[in-house]
Each structure stands twice: as structure tokens, then as C-alpha cells.
Scaffold this motif. Structure first.
Motif, PDB file in Angstrom:
ATOM      1  N   GLY A  83      18.145 -46.201 -50.406  1.00  0.00           N
ATOM      2  CA  GLY A  83      17.705 -47.580 -50.254  1.00  0.00           C
ATOM      3  C   GLY A  83      16.474 -47.771 -49.377  1.00  0.00           C
ATOM      4  N   LEU A  84      16.051 -46.741 -48.670  1.00  0.00           N
ATOM      5  CA  LEU A  84      14.844 -46.872 -47.850  1.00  0.00           C
ATOM      6  C   LEU A  84      13.624 -46.697 -48.756  1.00  0.00           C
ATOM      7  N   ASP A  85      12.732 -47.677 -48.720  1.00  0.00           N
ATOM      8  CA  ASP A  85      11.550 -47.596 -49.575  1.00  0.00           C
ATOM      9  C   ASP A  85      10.246 -47.833 -48.813  1.00  0.00           C
ATOM     10  N   ARG A  86      10.342 -47.825 -47.495  1.00  0.00           N
ATOM     11  CA  ARG A  86       9.158 -48.021 -46.659  1.00  0.00           C
ATOM     12  C   ARG A  86       9.003 -46.818 -45.748  1.00  0.00           C
ATOM     13  N   THR A 121      11.879 -44.890 -43.128  1.00  0.00           N
ATOM     14  CA  THR A 121      12.215 -43.553 -43.618  1.00  0.00           C
ATOM     15  C   THR A 121      11.938 -42.513 -42.551  1.00  0.00           C
ATOM     16  N   ILE A 122      10.796 -42.608 -41.906  1.00  0.00           N
ATOM     17  CA  ILE A 122      10.451 -41.653 -40.845  1.00  0.00           C
ATOM     18  C   ILE A 122      11.428 -41.776 -39.678  1.00  0.00           C
ATOM     19  N   ALA A 123      11.794 -42.988 -39.311  1.00  0.00           N
ATOM     20  CA  ALA A 123      12.761 -43.190 -38.227  1.00  0.00           C
ATOM     21  C   ALA A 123      14.110 -42.566 -38.593  1.00  0.00           C
TER      22      ALA A 123
END
Length: 51
Positions: free
Chosen positions: A21-24, A28-30
Motif C-alpha cells: 500500500g505504500l506508493d510514495r 517507503t524509505i521510512a
């Protein structure tokens, strides 16, 4: 090799679940940073390096 495959398979499953669900880029890096810190704290990275 079987031990490496098992432990890495479990971690990749966890990474995929956490990233779902992460798309930014920033979230995502976090997320990946937290997972890396977890792998370091639990000794997973050290164990894989030893293998």
C-alpha cells in the motif's frame, strides 16, 4: 543454504507486508529504514553475513 533461504524468505515476506500500500518515496524509505533497524537489532544481518 537452506537456513539462508528460510530466514531470507521470512524477512522478504515481512518486507512485502509492511510495504503493501505504500506508493510514495518518503513513507517507503521510512518503512525500509525501520525494517533495516529491526534486522540489525535482532541480529538477522549479522547471522546472514556469517552464513
Amino acid at each position: 543454504m537452506a537456513a539462508l533461504e528460510r530466514t531470507s524468505g521470512a524477512r522478504i515476506d515481512r518486507f512485502r507486508a509492511e510495504r503493501a500500500g505504500l506508493d510514495r518515496a518518503v513513507p517507503t524509505i521510512a518503512c525500509l529504514r525501520e525494517l533495516y533497524d529491526e534486522d540489525t537489532a535482532t541480529g538477522h544481518i549479522a547471522a546472514v553475513q556469517e552464513l
